[in-house]
Design a protein around this motif. Structure first.
Motif, PDB file in Angstrom:
ATOM      1  N   GLN A  74      47.741  49.614  30.573  1.00 41.49           N
ATOM      2  CA  GLN A  74      45.941  49.119  30.620  1.00 41.49           C
ATOM      3  C   GLN A  74      45.396  47.846  31.202  1.00 41.49           C
ATOM      4  O   GLN A  74      44.331  48.053  31.875  1.00 41.49           O
ATOM      5  CB  GLN A  74      45.939  49.153  28.789  1.00 41.49           C
ATOM      6  CG  GLN A  74      44.519  48.493  28.254  1.00 41.49           C
ATOM      7  CD  GLN A  74      44.648  47.768  27.013  1.00 41.49           C
ATOM      8  OE1 GLN A  74      45.059  47.011  26.652  1.00 41.49           O
ATOM      9  NE2 GLN A  74      43.269  47.925  26.301  1.00 41.49           N
ATOM     10  N   ALA A  75      46.226  46.985  31.618  1.00 43.05           N
ATOM     11  CA  ALA A  75      45.615  45.905  31.625  1.00 43.05           C
ATOM     12  C   ALA A  75      45.271  46.335  33.436  1.00 43.05           C
ATOM     13  O   ALA A  75      44.013  45.857  34.196  1.00 43.05           O
ATOM     14  CB  ALA A  75      46.209  44.385  32.123  1.00 43.05           C
ATOM     15  N   GLN A  76      46.404  46.817  34.068  1.00 38.26           N
ATOM     16  CA  GLN A  76      46.443  46.903  35.221  1.00 38.26           C
ATOM     17  C   GLN A  76      45.515  48.409  35.424  1.00 38.26           C
ATOM     18  O   GLN A  76      44.864  48.858  36.594  1.00 38.26           O
ATOM     19  CB  GLN A  76      48.106  47.397  35.671  1.00 38.26           C
ATOM     20  CG  GLN A  76      49.004  46.907  35.835  1.00 38.26           C
ATOM     21  CD  GLN A  76      50.035  46.828  34.715  1.00 38.26           C
ATOM     22  OE1 GLN A  76      48.938  46.345  32.974  1.00 38.26           O
ATOM     23  NE2 GLN A  76      51.293  46.339  35.262  1.00 38.26           N
ATOM     24  N   ALA A  77      45.352  49.547  35.188  1.00 43.36           N
ATOM     25  CA  ALA A  77      44.024  50.463  35.276  1.00 43.36           C
ATOM     26  C   ALA A  77      42.974  49.944  34.587  1.00 43.36           C
ATOM     27  O   ALA A  77      41.514  50.090  35.357  1.00 43.36           O
ATOM     28  CB  ALA A  77      44.561  50.669  33.926  1.00 43.36           C
ATOM     29  N   LEU A  78      42.198  48.804  34.036  1.00 45.47           N
ATOM     30  CA  LEU A  78      40.970  48.089  34.048  1.00 45.47           C
ATOM     31  C   LEU A  78      41.307  47.758  35.651  1.00 45.47           C
ATOM     32  O   LEU A  78      40.270  47.378  35.851  1.00 45.47           O
ATOM     33  CB  LEU A  78      41.299  47.179  32.126  1.00 45.47           C
ATOM     34  CG  LEU A  78      40.791  47.791  31.596  1.00 45.47           C
ATOM     35  CD1 LEU A  78      41.020  46.905  30.182  1.00 45.47           C
ATOM     36  CD2 LEU A  78      39.775  48.331  31.032  1.00 45.47           C
ATOM     37  N   ALA A  79      41.909  46.685  35.653  1.00 45.04           N
ATOM     38  CA  ALA A  79      42.064  46.339  36.564  1.00 45.04           C
ATOM     39  C   ALA A  79      41.754  46.948  38.364  1.00 45.04           C
ATOM     40  O   ALA A  79      40.768  46.532  39.235  1.00 45.04           O
ATOM     41  CB  ALA A  79      43.262  44.614  37.234  1.00 45.04           C
ATOM     42  N   ALA A  80      42.012  47.799  38.642  1.00 44.70           N
ATOM     43  CA  ALA A  80      42.368  48.792  39.349  1.00 44.70           C
ATOM     44  C   ALA A  80      40.703  50.295  39.507  1.00 44.70           C
ATOM     45  O   ALA A  80      39.826  50.371  40.259  1.00 44.70           O
ATOM     46  CB  ALA A  80      43.293  50.165  38.926  1.00 44.70           C
ATOM     47  N   ALA A  81      40.544  50.136  38.064  1.00 42.52           N
ATOM     48  CA  ALA A  81      38.899  50.504  38.146  1.00 42.52           C
ATOM     49  C   ALA A  81      37.365  49.251  38.245  1.00 42.52           C
ATOM     50  O   ALA A  81      37.047  50.016  38.855  1.00 42.52           O
ATOM     51  CB  ALA A  81      38.968  51.336  36.014  1.00 42.52           C
ATOM     52  N   ASP A  82      37.915  48.743  37.558  1.00 39.33           N
ATOM     53  CA  ASP A  82      37.125  47.297  38.139  1.00 39.33           C
ATOM     54  C   ASP A  82      36.896  47.103  39.875  1.00 39.33           C
ATOM     55  O   ASP A  82      36.454  47.190  40.096  1.00 39.33           O
ATOM     56  CB  ASP A  82      37.153  45.732  38.054  1.00 39.33           C
ATOM     57  CG  ASP A  82      37.137  45.774  36.287  1.00 39.33           C
ATOM     58  OD1 ASP A  82      36.250  46.671  35.620  1.00 39.33           O
ATOM     59  OD2 ASP A  82      37.440  45.298  35.237  1.00 39.33           O
ATOM     60  N   ARG A  83      38.045  47.291  40.341  1.00 41.25           N
ATOM     61  CA  ARG A  83      38.184  47.179  41.888  1.00 41.25           C
ATOM     62  C   ARG A  83      37.152  48.252  43.061  1.00 41.25           C
ATOM     63  O   ARG A  83      36.589  47.744  43.510  1.00 41.25           O
ATOM     64  CB  ARG A  83      39.794  46.812  42.081  1.00 41.25           C
ATOM     65  CG  ARG A  83      39.968  46.895  43.846  1.00 41.25           C
ATOM     66  CD  ARG A  83      41.547  46.211  44.256  1.00 41.25           C
ATOM     67  NE  ARG A  83      41.719  46.841  46.041  1.00 41.25           N
ATOM     68  CZ  ARG A  83      42.503  47.898  46.364  1.00 41.25           C
ATOM     69  NH1 ARG A  83      42.249  48.957  45.781  1.00 41.25           N
ATOM     70  NH2 ARG A  83      42.315  47.562  47.881  1.00 41.25           N
ATOM     71  N   PHE A  84      37.784  49.480  42.260  1.00 38.85           N
ATOM     72  CA  PHE A  84      37.321  50.517  42.256  1.00 38.85           C
ATOM     73  C   PHE A  84      35.393  50.033  42.605  1.00 38.85           C
ATOM     74  O   PHE A  84      34.616  50.947  43.328  1.00 38.85           O
ATOM     75  CB  PHE A  84      37.126  51.972  42.098  1.00 38.85           C
ATOM     76  CG  PHE A  84      37.006  53.236  42.728  1.00 38.85           C
ATOM     77  CD1 PHE A  84      37.588  53.287  43.733  1.00 38.85           C
ATOM     78  CD2 PHE A  84      35.982  53.761  42.238  1.00 38.85           C
ATOM     79  CE1 PHE A  84      37.148  55.185  44.609  1.00 38.85           C
ATOM     80  CE2 PHE A  84      35.057  54.715  43.084  1.00 38.85           C
ATOM     81  CZ  PHE A  84      35.498  55.570  44.020  1.00 38.85           C
ATOM     82  N   ILE A  85      35.344  49.962  41.573  1.00 37.55           N
ATOM     83  CA  ILE A  85      33.516  49.643  41.253  1.00 37.55           C
ATOM     84  C   ILE A  85      33.427  49.306  42.061  1.00 37.55           C
ATOM     85  O   ILE A  85      31.757  48.875  42.210  1.00 37.55           O
ATOM     86  CB  ILE A  85      33.615  49.247  39.632  1.00 37.55           C
ATOM     87  CG1 ILE A  85      33.464  50.853  38.266  1.00 37.55           C
ATOM     88  CG2 ILE A  85      32.048  49.251  39.485  1.00 37.55           C
ATOM     89  CD1 ILE A  85      34.154  50.520  37.109  1.00 37.55           C
ATOM     90  N   LYS A  86      33.981  47.985  41.833  1.00 36.31           N
ATOM     91  CA  LYS A  86      33.274  46.581  42.803  1.00 36.31           C
ATOM     92  C   LYS A  86      33.306  46.649  44.649  1.00 36.31           C
ATOM     93  O   LYS A  86      31.737  46.493  45.526  1.00 36.31           O
ATOM     94  CB  LYS A  86      34.068  45.793  42.826  1.00 36.31           C
ATOM     95  CG  LYS A  86      34.026  43.425  43.309  1.00 36.31           C
ATOM     96  CD  LYS A  86      34.773  42.877  43.465  1.00 36.31           C
ATOM     97  CE  LYS A  86      34.382  42.154  44.333  1.00 36.31           C
ATOM     98  NZ  LYS A  86      35.295  40.497  43.663  1.00 36.31           N
TER      99      LYS A  86
END
Length: 256
Positions: A74-86
């Motif tokens: 979960q944490a890595q998925a959220l971080a990766a998604a946030d990175r893409f959005i940024k």
């Protein structure tokens, strides 16, 4: 199978020195489709490192978020998604990144774009983390607000409806706990909060009942009668009312 796939990965990475971006992506996608998520992530990361610009690198970043989600990270998925959005706030598929964030917090097992199944709707609400539920709701709300025409919006709306019920019932469960402990004021306040913040949810019926019983235990007859009147008007056939008569001799909370 997973260990076997991981064992073959170093050899595949060694062979990848002369791969094109499309070949890298194809190999990583194959691993992803076969459920070898760790291997897929390594290959997608290798693709991004070797070819940091262009559509393949961008898609790899999004696929990494999905692979982490499927691997229950979960944490890595959220971080990766946030990175893409940024990095790509205007990307044509950025709505998918918001959707993945909601799914990661939703923490379910019914797959992307799936209809919220009966299994999910009837799950034990006490097993859900209310913090994750609230965050998931906010993720989906941001998706629907920013991208109302997104193909993921209808599913997000369905999940939001479910999450409101989850959080409301969690409040009622806390009220139940206070009732069992004899904390009648706390129980009444928590049930009242659930009614005000989450009206017209399935938890409303039990919240009213808890208020009625808590006020009765406190000797606050006017408030008890008000709660009873509202409950009988809105839920005349409530199982809570029929089971609280004391005919069986059992305490009223035993049917929980």
């Amino acid at each position: 199978m997973t260990l076997s796939a991981c064992g073959l990965l170093p050899k595949k990475l060694e062979d990848s020195k002369n791969w094109s971006a499309s070949k890298y992506y194809s190999e990583a996608k194959t691993e992803l489709n076969e459920g070898n998520y760790a291997a897929a992530i390594k290959l997608f990361e290798g693709l991004e490192a070797r070819y940091p610009y262009g559509r393949y690198a961008q898609q790899a970043q999004l696929e990494i978020a999905y692979a982490y989600y499927k691997d229950s990270e979960q944490a890595q998925a959220l971080a990766a998604a946030d990175r893409f959005i940024k990095l790509h706030p205007n990307h044509m598929n950025v709505d998918y990144a918001y959707y993945l964030k909601g799914l990661a917090n939703f923490n379910d097992d019914i797959g992307l774009m799936g209809i919220v199944s009966e299994k999910i709707l009837n799950q034990d609400m006490s097993e859900r983390d209310p913090k994750a539920s609230r965050e998931s709701f906010e993720n989906f709300r941001e998706l629907v607000t920013r991208f109302p025409k997104s193909k993921y919006a209808p599913d997000a709306v369905q999940r939001m409806k479910h999450l409101v019920n989850v959080v409301a019932l969690n409040e009622v469960q806390v009220a139940r706990y206070y009732m069992r402990r004899g904390g009648y004021i706390a129980a009444a306040n928590r049930a009242q909060y659930a009614l005000k913040e989450y009206p017209q949810t399935p938890a409303t019926e039990e919240a009213l009942f808890i208020m009625m019983k808590a006020y009765d235990a406190l000797g606050m007859t006017d408030l008890r009668d008000d709660a009873a009147r509202v409950m009988k008007t809105n839920f005349p056939g409530s199982r809570f009312l029929s089971d609280s008569t004391g005919v069986s001799g059992e305490p009223w909370w035993k049917f929980w």
